[in-house]
Design a protein around this motif. Structure first.
Motif, PDB file in Angstrom:
ATOM      1  N   PRO A  14      49.035  29.475  28.495  1.00  0.00           N
ATOM      2  CA  PRO A  14      49.658  29.764  27.203  1.00  0.00           C
ATOM      3  C   PRO A  14      48.886  30.814  26.406  1.00  0.00           C
ATOM      4  O   PRO A  14      49.404  31.386  25.469  1.00  0.00           O
ATOM      5  N   ARG A  15      47.636  31.055  26.766  1.00  0.00           N
ATOM      6  CA  ARG A  15      46.801  31.995  25.999  1.00  0.00           C
ATOM      7  C   ARG A  15      46.886  33.416  26.547  1.00  0.00           C
ATOM      8  O   ARG A  15      46.246  34.320  26.026  1.00  0.00           O
ATOM      9  N   ASN A 129      55.542  50.406  24.431  1.00  0.00           N
ATOM     10  CA  ASN A 129      55.587  49.610  23.209  1.00  0.00           C
ATOM     11  C   ASN A 129      56.589  50.147  22.194  1.00  0.00           C
ATOM     12  O   ASN A 129      56.981  49.459  21.274  1.00  0.00           O
TER      13      ASN A 129
ATOM     14  N   LEU B 192      49.428  25.925  18.078  1.00  0.00           N
ATOM     15  CA  LEU B 192      50.210  27.125  18.366  1.00  0.00           C
ATOM     16  C   LEU B 192      50.402  27.321  19.868  1.00  0.00           C
ATOM     17  O   LEU B 192      51.413  27.871  20.303  1.00  0.00           O
ATOM     18  N   GLY B 193      49.446  26.851  20.680  1.00  0.00           N
ATOM     19  CA  GLY B 193      49.580  26.985  22.131  1.00  0.00           C
ATOM     20  C   GLY B 193      50.809  26.253  22.658  1.00  0.00           C
ATOM     21  O   GLY B 193      51.466  26.717  23.589  1.00  0.00           O
ATOM     22  N   GLY B 196      54.398  28.254  22.331  1.00  0.00           N
ATOM     23  CA  GLY B 196      54.802  29.213  23.356  1.00  0.00           C
ATOM     24  C   GLY B 196      55.271  28.566  24.644  1.00  0.00           C
ATOM     25  O   GLY B 196      56.147  29.103  25.330  1.00  0.00           O
ATOM     26  N   VAL B 271      51.434  45.490  21.143  1.00  0.00           N
ATOM     27  CA  VAL B 271      52.255  44.278  21.123  1.00  0.00           C
ATOM     28  C   VAL B 271      51.384  43.086  20.747  1.00  0.00           C
ATOM     29  O   VAL B 271      50.391  42.814  21.415  1.00  0.00           O
ATOM     30  N   THR B 273      50.391  39.050  20.262  1.00  0.00           N
ATOM     31  CA  THR B 273      50.731  37.781  20.911  1.00  0.00           C
ATOM     32  C   THR B 273      51.475  36.909  19.902  1.00  0.00           C
ATOM     33  O   THR B 273      51.452  37.169  18.698  1.00  0.00           O
ATOM     34  N   ASP B 275      50.667  33.963  18.938  1.00  0.00           N
ATOM     35  CA  ASP B 275      49.691  33.397  18.000  1.00  0.00           C
ATOM     36  C   ASP B 275      49.400  34.360  16.866  1.00  0.00           C
ATOM     37  O   ASP B 275      49.310  33.968  15.698  1.00  0.00           O
TER      38      ASP B 275
END
Lengths: 136, 305
Positions: A14-15, A129, B192-193, B196, B271, B273, B275
Protein backbone atom coordinates in the motif's frame (compact mmCIF):
# COMPACT_ATOMS: atom_id res chain seq x y z
CA UNK A 1 -10.33 -27.62 4.02
CA UNK A 2 -9.54 -29.24 0.73
CA UNK A 3 -9.13 -26.11 -1.38
CA UNK A 4 -6.56 -26.43 -4.13
CA UNK A 5 -3.42 -24.30 -4.02
CA UNK A 6 -3.79 -21.03 -5.92
CA UNK A 7 -1.74 -20.66 -9.12
CA UNK A 8 -0.32 -17.35 -7.94
CA UNK A 9 0.04 -15.64 -4.57
CA UNK A 10 -0.50 -11.91 -4.84
CA UNK A 11 1.26 -9.30 -2.73
CA UNK A 12 0.15 -5.74 -2.14
CA UNK A 13 2.30 -2.83 -1.06
CA UNK A 14 0.00 0.00 0.00
CA UNK A 15 2.98 2.34 0.46
CA UNK A 16 4.37 1.91 -3.05
CA UNK A 17 2.17 4.63 -4.50
CA UNK A 18 1.26 2.22 -7.32
CA UNK A 19 -2.47 1.64 -7.72
CA UNK A 20 -3.43 -1.77 -6.24
CA UNK A 21 -5.04 -3.01 -9.50
CA UNK A 22 -1.81 -2.15 -11.32
CA UNK A 23 0.22 -4.16 -8.79
CA UNK A 24 -1.91 -7.25 -9.49
CA UNK A 25 -1.60 -6.80 -13.27
CA UNK A 26 2.18 -6.43 -13.02
CA UNK A 27 2.50 -9.54 -10.84
CA UNK A 28 0.57 -11.69 -13.34
CA UNK A 29 2.58 -10.27 -16.23
CA UNK A 30 5.87 -11.03 -14.48
CA UNK A 31 4.70 -14.55 -13.55
CA UNK A 32 3.86 -15.21 -17.20
CA UNK A 33 7.17 -13.75 -18.38
CA UNK A 34 9.16 -15.96 -16.02
CA UNK A 35 7.07 -19.05 -16.74
CA UNK A 36 5.60 -19.36 -13.25
CA UNK A 37 2.22 -19.01 -14.91
CA UNK A 38 1.55 -20.86 -18.18
CA UNK A 39 -1.15 -20.73 -20.82
CA UNK A 40 -4.34 -22.36 -19.52
CA UNK A 41 -3.51 -21.82 -15.84
CA UNK A 42 -6.50 -20.66 -13.87
CA UNK A 43 -6.09 -17.40 -11.97
CA UNK A 44 -7.49 -17.40 -8.43
CA UNK A 45 -11.12 -16.32 -8.19
CA UNK A 46 -11.90 -12.87 -6.85
CA UNK A 47 -13.02 -14.52 -3.61
CA UNK A 48 -9.70 -16.36 -3.33
CA UNK A 49 -7.69 -13.18 -3.95
CA UNK A 50 -9.69 -11.36 -1.29
CA UNK A 51 -8.77 -14.23 1.04
CA UNK A 52 -5.06 -13.86 0.13
CA UNK A 53 -4.60 -10.13 0.42
CA UNK A 54 -6.69 -7.41 2.00
CA UNK A 55 -8.06 -5.82 -1.12
CA UNK A 56 -11.32 -4.46 -2.44
CA UNK A 57 -12.99 -7.09 -4.72
CA UNK A 58 -13.79 -4.39 -7.29
CA UNK A 59 -10.04 -3.82 -7.63
CA UNK A 60 -9.47 -7.50 -8.44
CA UNK A 61 -12.23 -7.39 -11.08
CA UNK A 62 -10.60 -4.30 -12.51
CA UNK A 63 -7.17 -6.01 -12.68
CA UNK A 64 -8.60 -9.10 -14.40
CA UNK A 65 -10.42 -6.92 -16.93
CA UNK A 66 -7.15 -5.16 -17.68
CA UNK A 67 -5.37 -8.51 -18.15
CA UNK A 68 -8.12 -9.55 -20.58
CA UNK A 69 -7.78 -6.30 -22.49
CA UNK A 70 -4.06 -6.91 -22.85
CA UNK A 71 -4.71 -10.43 -24.11
CA UNK A 72 -2.92 -12.02 -21.16
CA UNK A 73 -6.00 -13.63 -19.66
CA UNK A 74 -9.46 -14.65 -20.74
CA UNK A 75 -12.68 -15.08 -18.81
CA UNK A 76 -14.52 -18.34 -19.41
CA UNK A 77 -18.18 -18.05 -18.55
CA UNK A 78 -18.98 -19.78 -15.28
CA UNK A 79 -15.46 -21.21 -14.97
CA UNK A 80 -13.24 -18.29 -14.07
CA UNK A 81 -10.29 -16.40 -15.52
CA UNK A 82 -7.44 -18.24 -17.26
CA UNK A 83 -4.05 -17.31 -18.64
CA UNK A 84 -4.31 -17.17 -22.44
CA UNK A 85 -2.76 -20.05 -24.41
CA UNK A 86 0.57 -18.82 -25.82
CA UNK A 87 0.32 -15.47 -24.08
CA UNK A 88 2.46 -12.96 -25.90
CA UNK A 89 3.82 -10.81 -23.10
CA UNK A 90 5.66 -8.69 -25.62
CA UNK A 91 2.59 -8.14 -27.77
CA UNK A 92 2.57 -4.46 -26.92
CA UNK A 93 6.22 -4.05 -27.86
CA UNK A 94 5.83 -6.03 -31.10
CA UNK A 95 3.07 -3.70 -32.19
CA UNK A 96 5.20 -0.67 -31.57
CA UNK A 97 8.44 -1.45 -33.36
CA UNK A 98 8.60 2.01 -34.84
CA UNK A 99 8.00 3.74 -31.50
CA UNK A 100 10.73 1.68 -29.86
CA UNK A 101 13.15 2.46 -32.68
CA UNK A 102 12.49 6.18 -32.30
CA UNK A 103 12.91 5.96 -28.54
CA UNK A 104 16.25 4.16 -28.94
CA UNK A 105 17.40 6.86 -31.30
CA UNK A 106 16.25 9.55 -28.88
CA UNK A 107 18.03 7.86 -25.95
CA UNK A 108 21.23 7.76 -27.98
CA UNK A 109 21.02 11.46 -28.75
CA UNK A 110 20.13 12.31 -25.17
CA UNK A 111 23.14 10.40 -23.91
CA UNK A 112 25.37 12.15 -26.45
CA UNK A 113 23.98 15.44 -25.14
CA UNK A 114 25.18 14.46 -21.66
CA UNK A 115 21.88 13.36 -20.08
CA UNK A 116 22.08 10.64 -17.43
CA UNK A 117 19.58 7.75 -17.32
CA UNK A 118 17.78 9.37 -14.39
CA UNK A 119 17.50 12.65 -16.31
CA UNK A 120 15.90 10.85 -19.23
CA UNK A 121 13.45 9.00 -16.99
CA UNK A 122 12.55 12.27 -15.27
CA UNK A 123 11.98 13.95 -18.62
CA UNK A 124 9.66 11.17 -19.72
CA UNK A 125 7.86 11.29 -16.39
CA UNK A 126 7.39 15.04 -16.75
CA UNK A 127 5.83 14.55 -20.14
CA UNK A 128 3.58 11.72 -18.97
CA UNK A 129 2.48 13.66 -15.88
CA UNK A 130 1.01 16.34 -18.11
CA UNK A 131 -1.00 13.90 -20.14
CA UNK A 132 -4.70 13.99 -20.68
CA UNK A 133 -6.09 11.49 -18.26
CA UNK A 134 -8.20 14.22 -16.72
CA UNK A 135 -11.90 13.39 -16.77
CA UNK A 136 -13.79 16.05 -18.68
CA UNK B 1 -29.96 0.60 -8.75
CA UNK B 2 -28.50 4.07 -8.65
CA UNK B 3 -30.06 5.25 -5.38
CA UNK B 4 -27.19 6.63 -3.27
CA UNK B 5 -26.54 4.52 -0.17
CA UNK B 6 -26.18 7.71 1.87
CA UNK B 7 -27.36 11.10 0.69
CA UNK B 8 -27.33 14.27 2.76
CA UNK B 9 -28.34 17.84 2.02
CA UNK B 10 -27.37 20.67 4.36
CA UNK B 11 -27.25 18.13 7.18
CA UNK B 12 -26.40 19.61 10.59
CA UNK B 13 -26.28 18.42 14.18
CA UNK B 14 -25.87 20.63 17.22
CA UNK B 15 -24.90 19.40 20.66
CA UNK B 16 -25.91 22.19 23.05
CA UNK B 17 -24.04 25.23 21.75
CA UNK B 18 -21.53 23.25 19.72
CA UNK B 19 -22.01 22.05 16.15
CA UNK B 20 -21.08 18.40 15.61
CA UNK B 21 -21.82 18.67 11.92
CA UNK B 22 -22.67 21.64 9.75
CA UNK B 23 -23.86 22.09 6.21
CA UNK B 24 -22.94 18.55 5.16
CA UNK B 25 -23.97 17.74 1.60
CA UNK B 26 -22.90 14.39 0.27
CA UNK B 27 -23.92 11.49 -1.95
CA UNK B 28 -22.29 8.07 -1.68
CA UNK B 29 -23.01 5.97 -4.78
CA UNK B 30 -23.95 2.28 -4.42
CA UNK B 31 -21.48 -0.58 -4.93
CA UNK B 32 -18.64 1.15 -3.11
CA UNK B 33 -16.43 0.69 -0.11
CA UNK B 34 -16.29 4.33 0.91
CA UNK B 35 -13.67 5.70 3.29
CA UNK B 36 -14.57 8.64 5.49
CA UNK B 37 -11.38 10.44 6.49
CA UNK B 38 -10.87 13.52 8.62
CA UNK B 39 -9.40 14.75 11.90
CA UNK B 40 -11.06 13.94 15.21
CA UNK B 41 -13.97 16.29 15.72
CA UNK B 42 -14.62 16.72 12.01
CA UNK B 43 -18.05 15.17 12.43
CA UNK B 44 -17.44 11.67 11.05
CA UNK B 45 -19.02 9.77 13.95
CA UNK B 46 -21.89 12.26 14.13
CA UNK B 47 -22.63 11.64 10.45
CA UNK B 48 -22.36 7.84 10.77
CA UNK B 49 -24.63 7.76 13.85
CA UNK B 50 -27.29 9.70 11.98
CA UNK B 51 -26.95 7.31 9.03
CA UNK B 52 -27.61 4.42 11.42
CA UNK B 53 -30.72 6.10 12.81
CA UNK B 54 -29.15 6.50 16.27
CA UNK B 55 -29.28 10.26 16.24
CA UNK B 56 -31.61 12.80 14.63
CA UNK B 57 -30.46 15.79 12.57
CA UNK B 58 -30.86 19.28 14.01
CA UNK B 59 -31.53 20.46 10.47
CA UNK B 60 -31.07 19.32 6.91
CA UNK B 61 -31.86 16.00 5.31
CA UNK B 62 -30.32 12.53 5.35
CA UNK B 63 -31.45 9.55 3.31
CA UNK B 64 -30.08 6.05 3.73
CA UNK B 65 -30.85 3.52 0.98
CA UNK B 66 -33.33 6.10 -0.26
CA UNK B 67 -35.20 6.50 3.04
CA UNK B 68 -35.06 8.81 6.03
CA UNK B 69 -33.63 6.81 8.93
CA UNK B 70 -35.46 6.92 12.22
CA UNK B 71 -35.51 4.76 15.31
CA UNK B 72 -39.13 3.87 14.46
CA UNK B 73 -38.36 2.60 10.95
CA UNK B 74 -37.31 -0.93 11.86
CA UNK B 75 -37.55 -2.19 8.28
CA UNK B 76 -34.84 0.29 7.19
CA UNK B 77 -32.61 -0.23 10.23
CA UNK B 78 -32.63 -3.99 9.60
CA UNK B 79 -30.98 -3.30 6.24
CA UNK B 80 -28.17 -1.28 7.87
CA UNK B 81 -25.39 -2.79 9.98
CA UNK B 82 -23.73 -0.31 12.32
CA UNK B 83 -20.60 -0.86 14.38
CA UNK B 84 -18.55 1.59 16.38
CA UNK B 85 -15.43 1.18 18.48
CA UNK B 86 -17.43 0.28 21.57
CA UNK B 87 -18.18 -3.16 20.06
CA UNK B 88 -21.42 -3.80 21.90
CA UNK B 89 -20.97 -7.33 23.22
CA UNK B 90 -22.17 -8.82 26.47
CA UNK B 91 -18.90 -9.75 28.11
CA UNK B 92 -20.32 -12.61 30.18
CA UNK B 93 -22.08 -14.22 27.20
CA UNK B 94 -20.77 -17.13 25.18
CA UNK B 95 -20.49 -16.52 21.42
CA UNK B 96 -23.51 -18.78 20.78
CA UNK B 97 -25.55 -16.79 23.29
CA UNK B 98 -24.62 -13.57 21.47
CA UNK B 99 -25.78 -15.20 18.25
CA UNK B 100 -29.09 -16.34 19.75
CA UNK B 101 -29.60 -12.78 20.98
CA UNK B 102 -28.88 -11.54 17.44
CA UNK B 103 -31.32 -14.07 15.99
CA UNK B 104 -34.04 -12.93 18.39
CA UNK B 105 -33.64 -9.25 17.51
CA UNK B 106 -33.03 -9.43 13.74
CA UNK B 107 -35.57 -11.03 11.39
CA UNK B 108 -32.98 -11.25 8.59
CA UNK B 109 -30.46 -13.05 10.83
CA UNK B 110 -28.51 -15.83 9.09
CA UNK B 111 -27.32 -18.25 11.78
CA UNK B 112 -25.49 -20.57 9.38
CA UNK B 113 -23.44 -17.69 8.07
CA UNK B 114 -22.63 -16.38 11.57
CA UNK B 115 -21.39 -19.82 12.58
CA UNK B 116 -19.38 -20.26 9.39
CA UNK B 117 -17.63 -16.92 9.96
CA UNK B 118 -16.48 -17.60 13.51
CA UNK B 119 -15.55 -21.14 12.44
CA UNK B 120 -13.22 -19.75 9.76
CA UNK B 121 -11.74 -17.40 12.36
CA UNK B 122 -10.99 -20.25 14.76
CA UNK B 123 -13.43 -18.99 17.40
CA UNK B 124 -15.60 -21.57 19.15
CA UNK B 125 -19.31 -20.99 19.78
CA UNK B 126 -18.65 -22.08 23.36
CA UNK B 127 -16.03 -19.34 23.93
CA UNK B 128 -16.97 -16.61 26.36
CA UNK B 129 -16.72 -13.06 24.98
CA UNK B 130 -14.55 -11.83 27.87
CA UNK B 131 -12.13 -14.71 27.27
CA UNK B 132 -11.49 -13.61 23.68
CA UNK B 133 -8.65 -11.33 22.57
CA UNK B 134 -9.45 -7.78 21.49
CA UNK B 135 -9.06 -8.81 17.88
CA UNK B 136 -11.42 -11.76 18.27
CA UNK B 137 -13.99 -9.57 20.03
CA UNK B 138 -13.84 -7.18 17.08
CA UNK B 139 -14.37 -10.13 14.73
CA UNK B 140 -17.37 -11.39 16.71
CA UNK B 141 -18.85 -7.87 16.76
CA UNK B 142 -18.43 -7.58 12.99
CA UNK B 143 -19.87 -11.09 12.53
CA UNK B 144 -22.93 -9.98 14.52
CA UNK B 145 -23.27 -7.13 12.03
CA UNK B 146 -22.77 -9.33 8.95
CA UNK B 147 -25.21 -12.03 10.08
CA UNK B 148 -27.97 -9.40 9.84
CA UNK B 149 -27.29 -9.57 6.08
CA UNK B 150 -27.26 -5.79 5.79
CA UNK B 151 -27.29 -3.98 2.45
CA UNK B 152 -25.19 -1.22 3.98
CA UNK B 153 -22.48 -1.52 6.61
CA UNK B 154 -21.70 1.67 8.55
CA UNK B 155 -18.46 1.17 10.45
CA UNK B 156 -16.91 3.79 12.73
CA UNK B 157 -13.17 3.08 12.89
CA UNK B 158 -13.72 -0.69 12.81
CA UNK B 159 -10.05 -1.60 13.10
CA UNK B 160 -8.90 1.06 15.59
CA UNK B 161 -6.75 -0.21 18.45
CA UNK B 162 -6.29 -3.66 16.89
CA UNK B 163 -2.82 -5.13 16.45
CA UNK B 164 -1.63 -5.44 12.83
CA UNK B 165 -2.58 -9.12 12.41
CA UNK B 166 -6.01 -8.66 13.99
CA UNK B 167 -6.76 -5.61 11.82
CA UNK B 168 -5.69 -7.50 8.70
CA UNK B 169 -7.97 -10.43 9.65
CA UNK B 170 -10.88 -8.08 10.33
CA UNK B 171 -10.50 -6.14 7.08
CA UNK B 172 -10.17 -9.38 5.12
CA UNK B 173 -13.40 -10.68 6.70
CA UNK B 174 -15.00 -7.43 5.60
CA UNK B 175 -13.65 -7.67 2.02
CA UNK B 176 -14.82 -11.27 1.72
CA UNK B 177 -18.29 -10.11 2.68
CA UNK B 178 -18.12 -7.41 -0.01
CA UNK B 179 -16.94 -9.99 -2.58
CA UNK B 180 -19.62 -12.54 -1.75
CA UNK B 181 -22.64 -10.41 -0.84
CA UNK B 182 -21.94 -7.16 -2.66
CA UNK B 183 -22.52 -5.25 0.57
CA UNK B 184 -22.16 -1.46 0.46
CA UNK B 185 -19.70 -0.14 3.05
CA UNK B 186 -19.06 3.29 4.52
CA UNK B 187 -16.27 3.29 7.08
CA UNK B 188 -14.33 5.96 8.92
CA UNK B 189 -10.62 5.49 9.46
CA UNK B 190 -7.39 7.23 10.38
CA UNK B 191 -5.27 4.52 8.74
CA UNK B 192 -4.50 6.04 5.36
CA UNK B 193 -2.81 2.81 4.20
CA UNK B 194 -6.15 0.99 4.48
CA UNK B 195 -7.86 3.57 2.30
CA UNK B 196 -5.80 2.71 -0.78
CA UNK B 197 -6.12 -1.05 -0.45
CA UNK B 198 -9.72 -1.67 0.65
CA UNK B 199 -11.66 1.43 -0.41
CA UNK B 200 -12.71 2.65 -3.84
CA UNK B 201 -14.43 5.86 -2.83
CA UNK B 202 -13.01 8.65 -0.69
CA UNK B 203 -14.75 11.28 1.39
CA UNK B 204 -12.58 13.82 3.22
CA UNK B 205 -14.20 15.92 5.94
CA UNK B 206 -12.71 18.84 7.83
CA UNK B 207 -14.60 21.15 10.18
CA UNK B 208 -17.79 19.17 9.62
CA UNK B 209 -17.73 19.89 5.90
CA UNK B 210 -17.08 17.56 3.00
CA UNK B 211 -14.04 18.92 1.13
CA UNK B 212 -13.57 16.02 -1.29
CA UNK B 213 -15.77 13.11 -2.37
CA UNK B 214 -14.87 11.07 -5.43
CA UNK B 215 -13.88 7.69 -6.83
CA UNK B 216 -10.48 6.84 -5.40
CA UNK B 217 -8.95 6.22 -8.79
CA UNK B 218 -10.00 9.63 -10.01
CA UNK B 219 -8.72 11.30 -6.84
CA UNK B 220 -5.15 10.32 -7.75
CA UNK B 221 -5.58 11.20 -11.42
CA UNK B 222 -6.94 14.65 -10.67
CA UNK B 223 -4.20 15.88 -8.35
CA UNK B 224 -0.65 16.97 -9.17
CA UNK B 225 2.31 18.62 -7.52
CA UNK B 226 3.27 21.81 -9.36
CA UNK B 227 6.67 23.30 -8.56
CA UNK B 228 8.47 26.43 -9.71
CA UNK B 229 11.14 28.86 -8.57
CA UNK B 230 9.42 31.32 -6.24
CA UNK B 231 11.13 34.40 -7.70
CA UNK B 232 9.53 33.92 -11.10
CA UNK B 233 6.66 31.53 -10.51
CA UNK B 234 4.39 31.69 -13.53
CA UNK B 235 0.63 32.13 -13.27
CA UNK B 236 -1.25 28.97 -12.37
CA UNK B 237 -2.62 27.07 -15.36
CA UNK B 238 -6.34 27.17 -15.98
CA UNK B 239 -8.50 24.68 -14.13
CA UNK B 240 -6.15 24.38 -11.18
CA UNK B 241 -7.27 24.61 -7.54
CA UNK B 242 -4.45 24.83 -5.01
CA UNK B 243 -5.07 22.61 -1.98
CA UNK B 244 -1.79 23.03 -0.11
CA UNK B 245 1.39 24.99 -0.69
CA UNK B 246 4.89 24.40 0.61
CA UNK B 247 7.82 26.70 0.09
CA UNK B 248 11.57 26.36 0.38
CA UNK B 249 13.98 29.29 0.21
CA UNK B 250 13.92 28.99 -3.59
CA UNK B 251 10.92 26.98 -4.67
CA UNK B 252 7.22 26.90 -4.26
CA UNK B 253 5.31 23.60 -4.55
CA UNK B 254 1.54 23.42 -4.77
CA UNK B 255 -0.52 20.29 -4.39
CA UNK B 256 -3.36 21.09 -6.73
CA UNK B 257 -6.56 19.64 -8.04
CA UNK B 258 -6.63 19.80 -11.82
CA UNK B 259 -9.72 19.79 -13.99
CA UNK B 260 -8.04 20.36 -17.36
CA UNK B 261 -4.95 18.83 -18.97
CA UNK B 262 -1.80 20.72 -17.99
CA UNK B 263 -0.60 22.22 -21.24
CA UNK B 264 1.64 24.69 -19.45
CA UNK B 265 5.33 23.83 -19.65
CA UNK B 266 6.53 26.26 -17.01
CA UNK B 267 5.60 24.24 -13.92
CA UNK B 268 7.45 21.09 -12.90
CA UNK B 269 4.82 18.37 -12.54
CA UNK B 270 4.88 15.31 -10.26
CA UNK B 271 2.24 12.74 -9.33
CA UNK B 272 1.39 12.71 -5.62
CA UNK B 273 0.59 9.53 -3.71
CA UNK B 274 -2.87 9.06 -2.22
CA UNK B 275 -1.42 9.71 1.26
CA UNK B 276 0.07 13.00 0.12
CA UNK B 277 -3.26 14.10 -1.34
CA UNK B 278 -5.20 13.24 1.82
CA UNK B 279 -2.59 14.91 4.03
CA UNK B 280 -2.77 18.09 1.93
CA UNK B 281 -6.53 18.35 2.49
CA UNK B 282 -6.21 17.61 6.21
CA UNK B 283 -3.39 20.13 6.60
CA UNK B 284 -5.40 22.79 4.81
CA UNK B 285 -8.33 22.02 7.10
CA UNK B 286 -6.14 22.43 10.16
CA UNK B 287 -4.54 25.67 8.94
CA UNK B 288 -7.79 27.27 7.85
CA UNK B 289 -9.06 27.32 11.44
CA UNK B 290 -12.55 26.59 12.65
CA UNK B 291 -14.49 28.85 10.31
CA UNK B 292 -13.51 27.97 6.75
CA UNK B 293 -15.24 29.61 3.85
CA UNK B 294 -16.26 27.26 1.05
CA UNK B 295 -13.66 28.68 -1.31
CA UNK B 296 -10.73 29.77 0.78
CA UNK B 297 -8.37 28.36 -1.82
CA UNK B 298 -6.73 29.94 -4.79
CA UNK B 299 -8.92 28.87 -7.63
CA UNK B 300 -8.65 29.44 -11.30
CA UNK B 301 -11.74 27.57 -12.32
CA UNK B 302 -14.39 26.73 -9.76
CA UNK B 303 -14.01 25.40 -6.25
CA UNK B 304 -13.56 21.97 -4.75
CA UNK B 305 -16.59 19.82 -5.28
Amino acid sequence: MTEKQPSILFRLDPRSGIAPYRQLVDQVRRAVETGRLRGGDQLPSVREVVGQVTINPNTVHRAYRELENRGLAEGRLGLGTFVTENPDVHATEAGNVELIRQLQLWAKRARAAGLLDDDMLELLRQILNRDERVRS
Amino acid sequence: MTTPVIETDGLAKRFGRKWGLRDCTLSVPPGKVAALVGPNGAGKSTLLRMAAGLSRPTSGLIRVLGRVPSANDASLLQRVGYLDQERPLYRGFRVEEMFRFGEGTNPRWNMARAQAYVDQLGISLRDRVNGLSGGQQAQVALTMCLAKQPELLVLDEPAAELDPVAREDLLRLLMREVAEQGTNVVLSTHALGDVGSICDYLIIMTHSRVVLADDLEFVVESHRFLSATSSNAPALPEGVTVIDTRTSSRDVTHLARITLPLGDETWQVAVPTLDEIIMAYLRRGRDSGSSPSPDDSTTANGGVS
